[in-house]
Scaffold this motif. Structure first.
Motif, PDB file in Angstrom:
ATOM      1  N   GLY A  97       0.781  -1.222   0.000  1.00  0.00           N
ATOM      2  CA  GLY A  97       0.000   0.000   0.000  1.00  0.00           C
ATOM      3  C   GLY A  97       0.817   1.279   0.000  1.00  0.00           C
ATOM      4  O   GLY A  97       0.310   2.320  -0.351  1.00  0.00           O
ATOM      5  N   GLY A  98       2.052   1.243   0.370  1.00  0.00           N
ATOM      6  CA  GLY A  98       2.891   2.436   0.361  1.00  0.00           C
ATOM      7  C   GLY A  98       3.699   2.513  -0.914  1.00  0.00           C
ATOM      8  O   GLY A  98       3.408   1.848  -1.912  1.00  0.00           O
ATOM      9  N   ARG A  99       4.737   3.313  -0.864  1.00  0.00           N
ATOM     10  CA  ARG A  99       5.591   3.399  -2.054  1.00  0.00           C
ATOM     11  C   ARG A  99       6.442   2.133  -2.155  1.00  0.00           C
ATOM     12  O   ARG A  99       6.709   1.465  -1.144  1.00  0.00           O
ATOM     13  CB  ARG A  99       6.449   4.652  -2.006  1.00  0.00           C
ATOM     14  CG  ARG A  99       7.426   4.682  -0.890  1.00  0.00           C
ATOM     15  CD  ARG A  99       8.225   5.970  -0.912  1.00  0.00           C
ATOM     16  NE  ARG A  99       9.143   5.938   0.215  1.00  0.00           N
ATOM     17  CZ  ARG A  99      10.093   6.792   0.413  1.00  0.00           C
ATOM     18  NH1 ARG A  99      10.264   7.784  -0.432  1.00  0.00           N
ATOM     19  NH2 ARG A  99      10.885   6.699   1.451  1.00  0.00           N
ATOM     20  N   PRO A 100       6.889   1.784  -3.351  1.00  0.00           N
ATOM     21  CA  PRO A 100       7.712   0.581  -3.537  1.00  0.00           C
ATOM     22  C   PRO A 100       9.005   0.666  -2.720  1.00  0.00           C
ATOM     23  O   PRO A 100       9.568   1.746  -2.530  1.00  0.00           O
ATOM     24  CB  PRO A 100       8.011   0.570  -5.035  1.00  0.00           C
ATOM     25  CG  PRO A 100       6.970   1.443  -5.650  1.00  0.00           C
ATOM     26  CD  PRO A 100       6.617   2.459  -4.611  1.00  0.00           C
ATOM     27  N   ARG A 101       9.448  -0.463  -2.229  1.00  0.00           N
ATOM     28  CA  ARG A 101      10.662  -0.530  -1.416  1.00  0.00           C
ATOM     29  C   ARG A 101      11.889  -0.648  -2.308  1.00  0.00           C
ATOM     30  O   ARG A 101      11.916  -1.441  -3.240  1.00  0.00           O
ATOM     31  CB  ARG A 101      10.597  -1.722  -0.479  1.00  0.00           C
ATOM     32  CG  ARG A 101       9.441  -1.652   0.476  1.00  0.00           C
ATOM     33  CD  ARG A 101       9.346  -2.914   1.293  1.00  0.00           C
ATOM     34  NE  ARG A 101       8.199  -2.836   2.185  1.00  0.00           N
ATOM     35  CZ  ARG A 101       7.738  -3.846   2.875  1.00  0.00           C
ATOM     36  NH1 ARG A 101       8.301  -5.031   2.781  1.00  0.00           N
ATOM     37  NH2 ARG A 101       6.704  -3.695   3.654  1.00  0.00           N
ATOM     38  N   THR A 102      12.910   0.129  -1.991  1.00  0.00           N
ATOM     39  CA  THR A 102      14.175   0.062  -2.728  1.00  0.00           C
ATOM     40  C   THR A 102      14.974  -1.137  -2.237  1.00  0.00           C
ATOM     41  O   THR A 102      15.131  -1.331  -1.034  1.00  0.00           O
ATOM     42  CB  THR A 102      14.986   1.349  -2.508  1.00  0.00           C
ATOM     43  OG1 THR A 102      14.199   2.462  -2.927  1.00  0.00           O
ATOM     44  CG2 THR A 102      16.293   1.322  -3.296  1.00  0.00           C
ATOM     45  N   LEU A 103      15.482  -1.926  -3.165  1.00  0.00           N
ATOM     46  CA  LEU A 103      16.285  -3.095  -2.818  1.00  0.00           C
ATOM     47  C   LEU A 103      17.763  -2.723  -2.794  1.00  0.00           C
ATOM     48  O   LEU A 103      18.250  -2.002  -3.669  1.00  0.00           O
ATOM     49  CB  LEU A 103      16.051  -4.220  -3.826  1.00  0.00           C
ATOM     50  CG  LEU A 103      14.630  -4.775  -3.870  1.00  0.00           C
ATOM     51  CD1 LEU A 103      14.503  -5.803  -4.984  1.00  0.00           C
ATOM     52  CD2 LEU A 103      14.260  -5.388  -2.524  1.00  0.00           C
ATOM     53  N   LEU A 104      18.455  -3.237  -1.808  1.00  0.00           N
ATOM     54  CA  LEU A 104      19.894  -3.022  -1.666  1.00  0.00           C
ATOM     55  C   LEU A 104      20.618  -4.333  -1.907  1.00  0.00           C
ATOM     56  O   LEU A 104      20.139  -5.400  -1.508  1.00  0.00           O
ATOM     57  CB  LEU A 104      20.214  -2.532  -0.245  1.00  0.00           C
ATOM     58  CG  LEU A 104      19.530  -1.243   0.186  1.00  0.00           C
ATOM     59  CD1 LEU A 104      19.761  -0.995   1.664  1.00  0.00           C
ATOM     60  CD2 LEU A 104      20.026  -0.080  -0.641  1.00  0.00           C
ATOM     61  N   GLN A 105      21.764  -4.250  -2.558  1.00  0.00           N
ATOM     62  CA  GLN A 105      22.558  -5.443  -2.840  1.00  0.00           C
ATOM     63  C   GLN A 105      24.036  -5.078  -2.740  1.00  0.00           C
ATOM     64  O   GLN A 105      24.436  -3.962  -3.100  1.00  0.00           O
ATOM     65  CB  GLN A 105      22.245  -5.948  -4.241  1.00  0.00           C
ATOM     66  CG  GLN A 105      22.928  -7.239  -4.596  1.00  0.00           C
ATOM     67  CD  GLN A 105      22.454  -7.752  -5.956  1.00  0.00           C
ATOM     68  OE1 GLN A 105      21.746  -7.066  -6.693  1.00  0.00           O
ATOM     69  NE2 GLN A 105      22.856  -8.954  -6.286  1.00  0.00           N
TER      70      GLN A 105
END
Length: 116
Positions: A51-59
Motif C-alpha cells: 500500500g505504500g511506495r515501492p521498497r528500494t532493494l539493496l545489494q
C-alpha cells in the motif's frame, strides 16, 4: 551486521533488514545510506509494497571487494574467495625442519632473527 545480512540474503529492502536485524528503521536507514555512499552497496531495484511506495532493494556491489578465508591444516592448506573460487595445496616443509617456508626463497632470515 547489515552488510552481512545483505550479502547473505541477496537483494533486500530496508524494511526486511530492519526485521532481520532488530534495529530501528532510523538506524537501518542511516547505516544503509552510509554503505551506499561508501560504494559497498548499491540500490538495484524496487520491490512491491503493501500500500505504500515501492521498497528500494539493496545489494552488495559484486566488484567492490573480496573476502578471503584460509584453512591451514596438518595435511593441506585451503583458501577460498567470496567469489566462489578456491584452491588447495599440500603443506610445505616447515622452516624448523628444512629452512624453507614454501615460498620461493629460504626462511633463513626469519630463523636467524628468531634466535636473537
Amino acid at each position: 551486521m547489515l552488510l552481512s545480512l545483505i550479502y547473505h540474503q541477496g537483494a533486500a529492502s530496508r524494511v526486511e533488514l530492519m526485521q532481520a536485524s532488530g534495529l530501528s528503521s532510523g538506524s537501518v536507514s542511516n547505516v544503509a545510506g552510509d554503505l551506499v555512499e561508501a560504494g559497498m552497496v548499491a540500490e538495484v531495484g524496487l520491490a512491491g509494497s503493501d500500500g505504500g511506495r515501492p521498497r528500494t532493494l539493496l545489494q552488495v556491489r559484486p566488484g567492490y571487494g573480496d573476502v578471503v578465508g584460509v584453512v591451514i591444516a596438518e595435511t593441506n592448506i585451503r583458501w577460498g574467495r567470496s567469489t566462489g573460487s578456491c584452491a588447495a595445496r599440500p603443506p610445505q616443509p616447515s622452516p624448523s625442519r628444512s629452512g624453507t617456508c614454501g615460498l620461493s626463497r629460504p626462511c633463513t632470515r626469519y630463523r636467524r632473527a628468531s634466535r636473537r
